[in-house]
Design a protein around this motif. Structure first.
Motif, PDB file in Angstrom:
ATOM      1  N   HIS A 136       0.746  -1.405   0.263  1.00  0.00           N
ATOM      2  CA  HIS A 136       0.110  -0.011   0.033  1.00  0.00           C
ATOM      3  C   HIS A 136       0.905   1.378   0.057  1.00  0.00           C
ATOM      4  N   ALA A 137       0.664   2.111  -0.890  1.00  0.00           N
ATOM      5  CA  ALA A 137       1.235   3.429  -0.892  1.00  0.00           C
ATOM      6  C   ALA A 137       0.340   4.650  -1.467  1.00  0.00           C
ATOM      7  N   CYS A 138       1.028   5.891  -1.142  1.00  0.00           N
ATOM      8  CA  CYS A 138       0.360   6.899  -1.306  1.00  0.00           C
ATOM      9  C   CYS A 138       1.043   8.047  -2.357  1.00  0.00           C
ATOM     10  N   ALA A 139       0.305   8.714  -3.054  1.00  0.00           N
ATOM     11  CA  ALA A 139       0.710   9.655  -4.239  1.00  0.00           C
ATOM     12  C   ALA A 139       1.337  11.037  -3.632  1.00  0.00           C
ATOM     13  N   THR A 140       2.361  11.294  -4.050  1.00  0.00           N
ATOM     14  CA  THR A 140       3.230  12.629  -3.507  1.00  0.00           C
ATOM     15  C   THR A 140       3.274  13.336  -5.135  1.00  0.00           C
ATOM     16  N   PHE A 141       3.282  14.691  -5.006  1.00  0.00           N
ATOM     17  CA  PHE A 141       3.333  15.544  -6.045  1.00  0.00           C
ATOM     18  C   PHE A 141       4.868  16.155  -6.173  1.00  0.00           C
ATOM     19  N   CYS A 142       5.754  16.394  -6.875  1.00  0.00           N
ATOM     20  CA  CYS A 142       7.044  16.918  -7.000  1.00  0.00           C
ATOM     21  C   CYS A 142       6.798  18.331  -7.833  1.00  0.00           C
ATOM     22  N   VAL A 143       6.978  19.374  -6.844  1.00  0.00           N
ATOM     23  CA  VAL A 143       6.870  20.739  -7.415  1.00  0.00           C
ATOM     24  C   VAL A 143       8.142  20.864  -8.425  1.00  0.00           C
ATOM     25  N   THR A 144       9.172  20.317  -8.576  1.00  0.00           N
ATOM     26  CA  THR A 144      10.042  20.708  -9.537  1.00  0.00           C
ATOM     27  C   THR A 144       9.744  20.218 -10.997  1.00  0.00           C
ATOM     28  N   ASP A 145       9.259  19.180 -11.124  1.00  0.00           N
ATOM     29  CA  ASP A 145       8.911  18.834 -12.382  1.00  0.00           C
ATOM     30  C   ASP A 145       7.344  18.476 -12.665  1.00  0.00           C
ATOM     31  N   GLY A 146       6.397  18.403 -11.477  1.00  0.00           N
ATOM     32  CA  GLY A 146       5.097  18.090 -11.728  1.00  0.00           C
ATOM     33  C   GLY A 146       4.713  16.676 -11.697  1.00  0.00           C
ATOM     34  N   LEU A 147       5.566  15.836 -11.602  1.00  0.00           N
ATOM     35  CA  LEU A 147       5.493  14.445 -11.989  1.00  0.00           C
ATOM     36  C   LEU A 147       4.962  13.938 -10.554  1.00  0.00           C
ATOM     37  N   TRP A 148       4.231  12.620 -10.637  1.00  0.00           N
ATOM     38  CA  TRP A 148       4.020  12.196  -9.116  1.00  0.00           C
ATOM     39  C   TRP A 148       4.890  10.797  -8.959  1.00  0.00           C
ATOM     40  N   ARG A 149       4.929  10.757  -7.457  1.00  0.00           N
ATOM     41  CA  ARG A 149       5.881   9.634  -7.112  1.00  0.00           C
ATOM     42  C   ARG A 149       5.008   8.885  -6.057  1.00  0.00           C
ATOM     43  N   SER A 150       5.267   7.652  -5.702  1.00  0.00           N
ATOM     44  CA  SER A 150       4.514   6.795  -4.650  1.00  0.00           C
ATOM     45  C   SER A 150       5.558   6.869  -3.547  1.00  0.00           C
ATOM     46  N   ALA A 151       5.208   6.923  -2.336  1.00  0.00           N
ATOM     47  CA  ALA A 151       5.773   6.733  -1.016  1.00  0.00           C
ATOM     48  C   ALA A 151       4.975   6.076   0.066  1.00  0.00           C
ATOM     49  N   SER A 152       5.478   5.578   1.037  1.00  0.00           N
ATOM     50  CA  SER A 152       4.822   5.127   2.211  1.00  0.00           C
ATOM     51  C   SER A 152       4.148   6.210   2.796  1.00  0.00           C
ATOM     52  N   CYS A 153       2.685   5.755   3.251  1.00  0.00           N
ATOM     53  CA  CYS A 153       1.733   6.613   3.512  1.00  0.00           C
ATOM     54  C   CYS A 153       2.293   7.167   4.788  1.00  0.00           C
ATOM     55  N   ALA A 154       2.949   6.502   5.681  1.00  0.00           N
ATOM     56  CA  ALA A 154       3.435   6.916   7.060  1.00  0.00           C
ATOM     57  C   ALA A 154       4.521   8.050   7.097  1.00  0.00           C
ATOM     58  N   GLN A 155       5.129   8.330   5.896  1.00  0.00           N
ATOM     59  CA  GLN A 155       5.960   9.517   5.579  1.00  0.00           C
ATOM     60  C   GLN A 155       5.195  10.734   6.124  1.00  0.00           C
ATOM     61  N   GLN A 156       5.977  11.574   6.582  1.00  0.00           N
ATOM     62  CA  GLN A 156       5.279  13.013   6.892  1.00  0.00           C
ATOM     63  C   GLN A 156       5.998  14.107   5.661  1.00  0.00           C
ATOM     64  N   MET A 157       4.880  14.733   5.198  1.00  0.00           N
ATOM     65  CA  MET A 157       5.019  15.887   4.312  1.00  0.00           C
ATOM     66  C   MET A 157       3.917  16.772   4.052  1.00  0.00           C
ATOM     67  N   PRO A 158       4.119  18.048   3.679  1.00  0.00           N
ATOM     68  CA  PRO A 158       3.136  19.081   3.558  1.00  0.00           C
ATOM     69  C   PRO A 158       2.145  18.142   2.510  1.00  0.00           C
ATOM     70  N   PHE A 159       1.001  19.149   2.465  1.00  0.00           N
ATOM     71  CA  PHE A 159      -0.170  18.413   1.488  1.00  0.00           C
ATOM     72  C   PHE A 159      -1.045  19.608   0.916  1.00  0.00           C
ATOM     73  N   VAL A 160      -2.007  19.153   0.188  1.00  0.00           N
ATOM     74  CA  VAL A 160      -2.882  20.100  -0.521  1.00  0.00           C
ATOM     75  C   VAL A 160      -4.460  19.652  -0.363  1.00  0.00           C
ATOM     76  N   CYS A 161      -4.946  20.371   0.101  1.00  0.00           N
ATOM     77  CA  CYS A 161      -6.563  19.968   0.412  1.00  0.00           C
ATOM     78  C   CYS A 161      -7.401  20.584  -0.686  1.00  0.00           C
ATOM     79  N   GLU A 162      -8.576  19.895  -1.313  1.00  0.00           N
ATOM     80  CA  GLU A 162      -9.207  20.574  -2.106  1.00  0.00           C
ATOM     81  C   GLU A 162     -10.514  20.619  -1.436  1.00  0.00           C
ATOM     82  N   PHE A 163     -11.321  21.625  -1.792  1.00  0.00           N
ATOM     83  CA  PHE A 163     -12.603  21.708  -0.994  1.00  0.00           C
ATOM     84  C   PHE A 163     -13.581  22.753  -1.904  1.00  0.00           C
TER      85      PHE A 163
END
Length: 163
Positions: A136-163
């Motif tokens: 199981h993994a979760c998607a990350t967004f890389c701002v340098t190239d706009g590409l997505w990567r997968s990472a362990s969902c337990a990692q801590q990082m900033p995020f963007v909410c949609e509402f």
């Protein structure tokens, strides 16, 4: 309808006070987030997003999006939104990667991707060789190239909410 238009922002007033909402979630202060809008030229719909630069696990980030903004982690359905997300994410989040709402499950050597908000998985912008992870993994967004990567969902990082 999944966050489109001017439907208001439940819980957003609490950002000024940093009061916890449901389930003891501590909401970020208004000056700790940046709200921006992205319009979809194909549909004419506009969605609001909140860039949250503090680091959380995927699950914790999703709880903040739901409890504090009345939304979900961002889902991306076309190239235009992806390019705008790269622009705004690069300005508002100082880290190079942040959580978006993609969830990846690997079963029997097959990759199954879905959005946390339940919307259709009709677009992807993976970096070559991704998604990569097992189980199981979760998607990350890389701002340098706009590409997505997968990472362990337990990692801590900033995020963007949609509402």
């Amino acid at each position: 309808m999944r966050g489109w238009g001017g439907t208001g922002c439940p819980g957003f007033a609490n950002l000024d006070k940093a009061e916890p909402l449901k389930r003891g979630v501590q909401c970020p202060l208004a000056n700790e987030t940046r709200v921006f809008r992205i319009s979809d030229p194909e549909t004419g719909a506009t969605c609001r997003y909140a860039a949250v630069p503090s680091s959380h696990t995927f699950s914790s980030a999703q709880q903040v999006c739901t409890s504090c903004f009345g939304g979900q982690l961002a889902s991306i359905h076309n190239y235009h939104t992806n390019a705008e997300m790269q622009f705004w994410g690069g300005i508002e989040i100082k880290d190079t990667e942040f959580w978006i709402g993609g969830v990846i499950d690997y079963q029997n050597q097959a990759v199954n991707c879905h959005w946390a908000d339940g919307s259709s998985w009709n677009y992807a912008h993976w970096q070559q060789g991704y998604p990569q992870h097992s189980g199981h993994a979760c998607a990350t967004f890389c701002v340098t190239d706009g590409l997505w990567r997968s990472a362990s969902c337990a990692q801590q990082m900033p995020f963007v909410c949609e509402f």
